[in-house]
Scaffold this motif. Structure first.
Motif, PDB file in Angstrom:
ATOM      1  N   GLY A 126     -18.075  31.613   1.191  1.00 21.06           N
ATOM      2  CA  GLY A 126     -17.348  32.726   0.585  1.00 21.06           C
ATOM      3  C   GLY A 126     -18.005  33.289  -0.650  1.00 21.06           C
ATOM      4  N   THR A 127     -19.062  32.654  -1.147  1.00 25.05           N
ATOM      5  CA  THR A 127     -19.796  33.168  -2.305  1.00 25.05           C
ATOM      6  C   THR A 127     -20.466  34.492  -1.946  1.00 25.05           C
ATOM      7  OG1 THR A 127     -20.188  30.989  -3.274  1.00 25.05           O
ATOM      8  CG2 THR A 127     -21.764  32.716  -3.830  1.00 25.05           C
ATOM      9  N   GLU A 128     -20.469  35.429  -2.910  1.00 17.55           N
ATOM     10  CA  GLU A 128     -21.132  36.721  -2.727  1.00 17.55           C
ATOM     11  C   GLU A 128     -22.370  36.781  -3.613  1.00 17.55           C
ATOM     12  OE1 GLU A 128     -18.478  39.939  -3.402  1.00 17.55           O
ATOM     13  OE2 GLU A 128     -17.057  39.331  -1.852  1.00 17.55           O
ATOM     14  N   LEU A 129     -23.470  37.254  -3.029  1.00 23.02           N
ATOM     15  CA  LEU A 129     -24.726  37.414  -3.750  1.00 23.02           C
ATOM     16  C   LEU A 129     -25.171  38.869  -3.687  1.00 23.02           C
ATOM     17  CD1 LEU A 129     -26.979  34.461  -2.451  1.00 23.02           C
ATOM     18  CD2 LEU A 129     -25.463  34.470  -4.440  1.00 23.02           C
ATOM     19  N   LEU A 130     -25.746  39.346  -4.787  1.00 21.11           N
ATOM     20  CA  LEU A 130     -26.455  40.610  -4.784  1.00 21.11           C
ATOM     21  C   LEU A 130     -27.847  40.335  -5.316  1.00 21.11           C
ATOM     22  CD1 LEU A 130     -26.487  43.660  -4.300  1.00 21.11           C
ATOM     23  CD2 LEU A 130     -25.648  43.971  -6.640  1.00 21.11           C
ATOM     24  N   LEU A 131     -28.861  40.521  -4.469  1.00 23.49           N
ATOM     25  CA  LEU A 131     -30.246  40.320  -4.862  1.00 23.49           C
ATOM     26  C   LEU A 131     -30.776  41.623  -5.437  1.00 23.49           C
ATOM     27  CD1 LEU A 131     -29.670  38.131  -2.633  1.00 23.49           C
ATOM     28  CD2 LEU A 131     -32.107  38.230  -2.095  1.00 23.49           C
ATOM     29  N   ASN A 132     -31.375  41.531  -6.609  1.00 18.62           N
ATOM     30  CA  ASN A 132     -31.956  42.703  -7.244  1.00 18.62           C
ATOM     31  C   ASN A 132     -33.404  42.884  -6.778  1.00 18.62           C
ATOM     32  OD1 ASN A 132     -32.040  44.951  -8.874  1.00 18.62           O
ATOM     33  ND2 ASN A 132     -32.158  43.848 -10.802  1.00 18.62           N
ATOM     34  N   THR A 133     -34.074  43.841  -7.367  1.00 16.58           N
ATOM     35  CA  THR A 133     -35.436  44.180  -7.011  1.00 16.58           C
ATOM     36  C   THR A 133     -36.383  42.983  -7.102  1.00 16.58           C
ATOM     37  OG1 THR A 133     -37.302  45.592  -7.653  1.00 16.58           O
ATOM     38  CG2 THR A 133     -35.844  44.893  -9.410  1.00 16.58           C
ATOM     39  N   ALA A 134     -37.366  42.929  -6.187  1.00 21.11           N
ATOM     40  CA  ALA A 134     -38.469  41.956  -6.238  1.00 21.11           C
ATOM     41  C   ALA A 134     -37.965  40.531  -6.450  1.00 21.11           C
ATOM     42  CB  ALA A 134     -39.461  42.348  -7.330  1.00 21.11           C
ATOM     43  N   THR A 135     -37.048  40.123  -5.602  1.00 21.90           N
ATOM     44  CA  THR A 135     -36.434  38.788  -5.721  1.00 21.90           C
ATOM     45  C   THR A 135     -36.853  37.923  -4.541  1.00 21.90           C
ATOM     46  OG1 THR A 135     -34.539  39.576  -6.990  1.00 21.90           O
ATOM     47  CG2 THR A 135     -34.224  37.559  -5.736  1.00 21.90           C
ATOM     48  N   ALA A 136     -37.166  36.673  -4.828  1.00 22.01           N
ATOM     49  CA  ALA A 136     -37.524  35.688  -3.804  1.00 22.01           C
ATOM     50  C   ALA A 136     -36.568  34.508  -3.926  1.00 22.01           C
ATOM     51  CB  ALA A 136     -38.965  35.232  -3.972  1.00 22.01           C
ATOM     52  N   LEU A 137     -35.908  34.164  -2.827  1.00 20.49           N
ATOM     53  CA  LEU A 137     -34.796  33.213  -2.875  1.00 20.49           C
ATOM     54  C   LEU A 137     -34.760  32.363  -1.617  1.00 20.49           C
ATOM     55  CD1 LEU A 137     -31.951  32.388  -4.160  1.00 20.49           C
ATOM     56  CD2 LEU A 137     -31.001  34.177  -2.693  1.00 20.49           C
ATOM     57  N   ASP A 138     -34.415  31.087  -1.798  1.00 12.92           N
ATOM     58  CA  ASP A 138     -34.088  30.201  -0.681  1.00 12.92           C
ATOM     59  C   ASP A 138     -32.662  29.707  -0.854  1.00 12.92           C
ATOM     60  OD1 ASP A 138     -36.408  29.942   1.068  1.00 12.92           O
ATOM     61  OD2 ASP A 138     -37.417  29.074  -0.684  1.00 12.92           O
ATOM     62  N   ILE A 139     -31.941  29.576   0.266  1.00 13.86           N
ATOM     63  CA  ILE A 139     -30.573  29.055   0.271  1.00 13.86           C
ATOM     64  C   ILE A 139     -30.591  27.706   0.962  1.00 13.86           C
ATOM     65  CG2 ILE A 139     -28.203  29.439   1.058  1.00 13.86           C
ATOM     66  CD1 ILE A 139     -28.810  32.442   1.012  1.00 13.86           C
ATOM     67  N   ASP A 140     -30.071  26.679   0.281  1.00 12.39           N
ATOM     68  CA  ASP A 140     -30.101  25.317   0.809  1.00 12.39           C
ATOM     69  C   ASP A 140     -28.720  24.694   0.613  1.00 12.39           C
ATOM     70  OD1 ASP A 140     -30.723  22.796   1.685  1.00 12.39           O
ATOM     71  OD2 ASP A 140     -31.917  22.249  -0.063  1.00 12.39           O
TER      72      ASP A 140
END
Length: 320
Positions: A126-140
């Motif tokens: 249920g968590t909400e994310l907003l990724l901004n410009t030039a973002t690198a992300l992993d979800i674990d």
């Protein structure tokens, strides 16, 4: 005689009102409050007119920079300039691209946004994310921990209660440390090559966060922010502003031009060079991020600067 500068707090308030009116959430009540604020002090009205004028110049529909440099009257000169600068431009852009590639951790990250791109995600808890410009992300997400690994860029996070029992902690790991959210709305930003070196910045708008460095922990409550240098100790920052980028705008409140251009570079591909002679100029306004060409065009209208585009993806800003 040059007029004295407006108080920073008054300019901040004018910018906040403009952001609110732009947001689409203004009501009759809030508009009446805005009008009362303007009437309460001549400085309020002066600050409002200054910020409103900046915004109006931006919205006038002036042609973008690409149209300006494509003027037929300038075609011959432009061809000569391009011929003389081609080798320099290609070499400069190659060096720039190489530096960015080396600096970018997480180039194999599961989630990436390009420069100028934003992406909204809803996670299984249920968590909400907003990724901004030039973002690198992993979800674990695992049996005992909800973990995000932010390699670079910026996130706006609205955490949700974990549906699992017992509830799993929610953490954001960055190359500088770890932020554990405690029922929170927050932003986390990691700069790999910022002016003061590699660091993570956390701002909390609801709830609280525990920010862990190499040897210490700092609790950040709603309305607070902190910076964590890589390998260093968390340090408190001034109270944060609402994340204007989440509304698609870049807000400047009596901001130095070099700091403004540093922010603009995060959203605009290519090389943006700023002459030292104009670095200390200051500006205020609300600049939508969807068209960075028009932001550059607006700078020419509100500051004594000129913008030159020798080749695509290479911008030079100098004194007018």
């Amino acid at each position: 005689m040059t007029a004295p500068p407006l108080p920073a707090a008054v300019v901040d308030a004018a910018v906040d009102w403009l952001v609110h009116l732009w947001s689409g959430e203004a009501t009759e009540t809030s508009r009446a409050q805005w009008q009362r604020w303007r009437a309460a002090d001549p400085l309020h009205e002066q600050a409002w007119r200054h910020v409103e004028a900046t915004d109006a110049r931006w919205r006038t529909g002036a042609p973008g920079l690409a149209a300006a440099i494509a003027s037929p009257a300038r075609a011959a000169g432009r061809r000569r300039a391009l011929g003389g600068m081609a080798a320099l431009a290609v070499a400069g852009l190659a060096v720039y691209a190489g530096r960015e590639q080396m600096a970018m951790r997480g180039w194999l990250a599961g989630l990436r946004t390009a420069k100028g791109e934003q992406r909204r995600l809803h996670l299984p808890d249920g968590t909400e994310l907003l990724l901004n410009t030039a973002t690198a992300l992993d979800i674990d997400f695992g049996p005992t921990l909800r973990r995000l690994r932010l390699h670079s860029g910026e996130l706006l996070i609205a955490t949700a209660p974990d549906p699992q029992v017992p509830a799993r902690p929610f953490v954001v790991d960055t190359p500088a440390g770890c932020a554990q959210a405690l029922g929170t709305r927050l932003t986390v930003r990691h700069d790999t090559d910022g002016p003061a070196g590699e660091a993570t910045r956390v701002a909390v708008f609801e709830g609280a966060v525990e920010l862990r460095g190499a040897a210490s922990v700092l609790r950040i409550d709603a309305g607070q922010a902190a910076r964590l240098p890589a390998g260093g100790t968390p340090m408190a920052l001034p109270p944060p502003q609402a994340p204007a980028w989440a509304d698609g705008v870049l807000v400047a409140s009596d901001m130095r031009l070099d700091a403004f251009i540093d922010e603009l570079r995060r959203y605009r591909p290519g090389l943006v060079q700023l002459a030292p002679e104009v670095a200390g100029l200051r500006l205020s306004g609300v600049f939508p991020l969807a068209d960075t060409d028009r932001i550059l065009q607006a700078l020419v209208q509100v500051l004594p600067v000129q913008v030159h585009v020798p080749v695509p993806y290479w911008v030079r800003i100098g004194p007018a």
